[in-house]
Write a protein that holds these residues in place. Structure first.
Motif, PDB file in Angstrom:
ATOM      1  N   ALA A 184       7.012  -3.597  -4.229  1.00 36.47           N
ATOM      2  CA  ALA A 184       6.329  -4.008  -5.755  1.00 36.47           C
ATOM      3  C   ALA A 184       6.704  -5.354  -5.972  1.00 36.47           C
ATOM      4  O   ALA A 184       5.980  -6.213  -6.542  1.00 36.47           O
ATOM      5  N   LEU A 199       5.378   1.975  -2.906  1.00 37.66           N
ATOM      6  CA  LEU A 199       6.423   2.905  -2.886  1.00 37.66           C
ATOM      7  C   LEU A 199       7.532   2.567  -3.414  1.00 37.66           C
ATOM      8  O   LEU A 199       8.440   3.439  -3.604  1.00 37.66           O
ATOM      9  N   PRO A 247      -7.217  -0.403  -3.292  1.00 30.30           N
ATOM     10  CA  PRO A 247      -6.033  -0.429  -4.296  1.00 30.30           C
ATOM     11  C   PRO A 247      -4.655  -0.293  -3.679  1.00 30.30           C
ATOM     12  O   PRO A 247      -4.235   0.174  -2.668  1.00 30.30           O
ATOM     13  N   VAL A 248      -3.985  -1.132  -4.295  1.00 33.00           N
ATOM     14  CA  VAL A 248      -2.449  -1.363  -3.910  1.00 33.00           C
ATOM     15  C   VAL A 248      -1.542  -0.345  -4.763  1.00 33.00           C
ATOM     16  O   VAL A 248      -2.057   0.267  -5.778  1.00 33.00           O
ATOM     17  N   GLY A 249      -0.348  -0.085  -4.373  1.00 34.90           N
ATOM     18  CA  GLY A 249       0.287   0.982  -5.005  1.00 34.90           C
ATOM     19  C   GLY A 249       1.613   1.033  -4.132  1.00 34.90           C
ATOM     20  O   GLY A 249       2.065   2.171  -3.382  1.00 34.90           O
ATOM     21  N   SER A 283       0.520   2.367   7.165  1.00 36.70           N
ATOM     22  CA  SER A 283       0.108   0.880   6.701  1.00 36.70           C
ATOM     23  C   SER A 283      -0.562  -0.174   7.710  1.00 36.70           C
ATOM     24  O   SER A 283      -0.386  -1.228   7.699  1.00 36.70           O
ATOM     25  N   SER A 323      -1.528   6.258   1.950  1.00 39.49           N
ATOM     26  CA  SER A 323      -2.203   7.476   1.799  1.00 39.49           C
ATOM     27  C   SER A 323      -3.514   7.645   2.772  1.00 39.49           C
ATOM     28  O   SER A 323      -4.234   8.638   2.886  1.00 39.49           O
ATOM     29  N   PHE A 370       0.968  -1.123  -0.153  1.00 43.34           N
ATOM     30  CA  PHE A 370      -0.131   0.147  -0.018  1.00 43.34           C
ATOM     31  C   PHE A 370       0.673   1.244   0.131  1.00 43.34           C
ATOM     32  O   PHE A 370       1.934   1.315   0.544  1.00 43.34           O
ATOM     33  N   ASP A 371       0.283   2.527  -0.528  1.00 44.43           N
ATOM     34  CA  ASP A 371       1.056   3.768  -0.652  1.00 44.43           C
ATOM     35  C   ASP A 371       0.853   4.506   0.606  1.00 44.43           C
ATOM     36  O   ASP A 371       1.713   5.295   0.821  1.00 44.43           O
ATOM     37  N   TRP A 382      -5.963  -0.445   6.356  1.00 46.69           N
ATOM     38  CA  TRP A 382      -6.396  -0.759   4.983  1.00 46.69           C
ATOM     39  C   TRP A 382      -7.016  -2.067   4.955  1.00 46.69           C
ATOM     40  O   TRP A 382      -6.630  -2.972   5.581  1.00 46.69           O
TER      41      TRP A 382
END
Length: 290
Positions: free
Chosen positions: A125, A120, A116-118, A259, A106, A103-104, A111
């Protein structure tokens, strides 16, 4: 049940060795078993012939991954897919451990699995790629994301803080990154809950993503203060914690600001919730300082 666990010395693997009673646990590690070698993975799974594979080992150096993206992807991204495909060939199931760093950061709340995953950085990744590889396989699986893992074993934040406090009276620790400190023993208990549920109902909660983490959240500085409070009670090392922003402690990889994980889905499906993180920390410090 015969269970193949990847990694011999990892925090979750060693915790499973203590908590996985009633099962035949086979731990696979280097040099015979190499996550960067797909043929090694296939040979090991075939030789052990487990009913279940627990994918616990990973490339976990978040900053170093920025300089070694190919190796991190081989271990975190490609290997889980090879494990899952090898498991599917022999009719075995798989539980794959993943991370909050998909997760990003944000959101200002915990969460959920379907958000949505993202990632950093490279580490997040590659772990996300591993999840996707497991999903794309023909295996019956559960993906379990967790966070801020600590234990009496290996390298982790708790042990680092205690070691630094032996020579320093003050420590600067980031206080604008929030997460769930999670005992590896609680992760092991959660995995045992999945196995117990599947033995009763093989279709229960399969082919889904779950979150398992210590109940409650904090920032790194708050985690450090709790560590030293527990240590002080046992006459162990302690230090004053100075909270700082992430900008004052630059790292190669950017970390998510938040997170924290919502663990409701896992609790509702498998009937297990990790204890409050401070309670589990108490047990770990008790083992480290006797």
């Amino acid at each position: 049940m015969r269970i193949l666990v990847t990694g011999r010395e990892g925090q979750v693997s060693r915790s499973l060795a203590e908590r996985g009673t009633g099962h035949e646990l086979v731990f696979a590690g280097r040099p015979e078993f190499d996550l960067a070698d797909a043929s090694s993975i296939e040979r090991t799974v075939a030789a052990v012939n487990p009913a279940l594979v627990i994918s616990a080992a990973a490339y976990t150096s978040v900053d170093k991954a920025e300089d070694e993206p190919a190796l991190a992807m081989a271990v975190n991204g490609d290997a889980p897919g090879a494990l899952a495909r090898s498991a599917a060939k022999i009719g075995a199931r798989m539980i794959h451990l993943s991370t909050d760093y998909v997760f990003d950061g944000s959101l200002d709340r915990p969460w959920r699995e379907d958000e949505p995953v993202g990632p950093l950085g490279v580490y997040g990744a590659t772990k996300l790629a591993g999840e996707q590889a497991v999903v794309a396989s023909n295996a019956t699986y559960a993906i379990v994301r967790t966070a801020w893992v600590y234990s009496p074993f290996g390298s982790n934040f708790v042990k680092t803080m205690l070691r630094l406090a032996e020579t320093r009276s003050e420590l600067a620790v980031v206080e604008d990154q929030f997460g769930n400190p999670t005992s590896a023993f609680d992760i092991a208990d959660a995995l045992m809950a999945v196995i117990a549920a599947w033995q009763i109902d093989p279709g229960k909660g399969t082919n889904a993503v779950y979150h398992v983490a210590g109940s409650g959240g904090t920032h790194w500085a708050g985690f450090a203060r709790a560590i030293f409070a527990e240590s002080t009670c046992r006459g162990g090392p302690t230090a004053k914690v100075i909270g700082i922003p992430s900008s004052a402690y630059p790292t190669l990889a950017k970390r998510p600001a938040n997170s924290r994980l919502d663990t409701t889905r896992f609790a509702n499906t498998f009937g297990y919730s990790a204890p409050p993180w401070r309670d589990s920390l108490h047990g770990t410090i008790s083992r480290l300082i006797s």
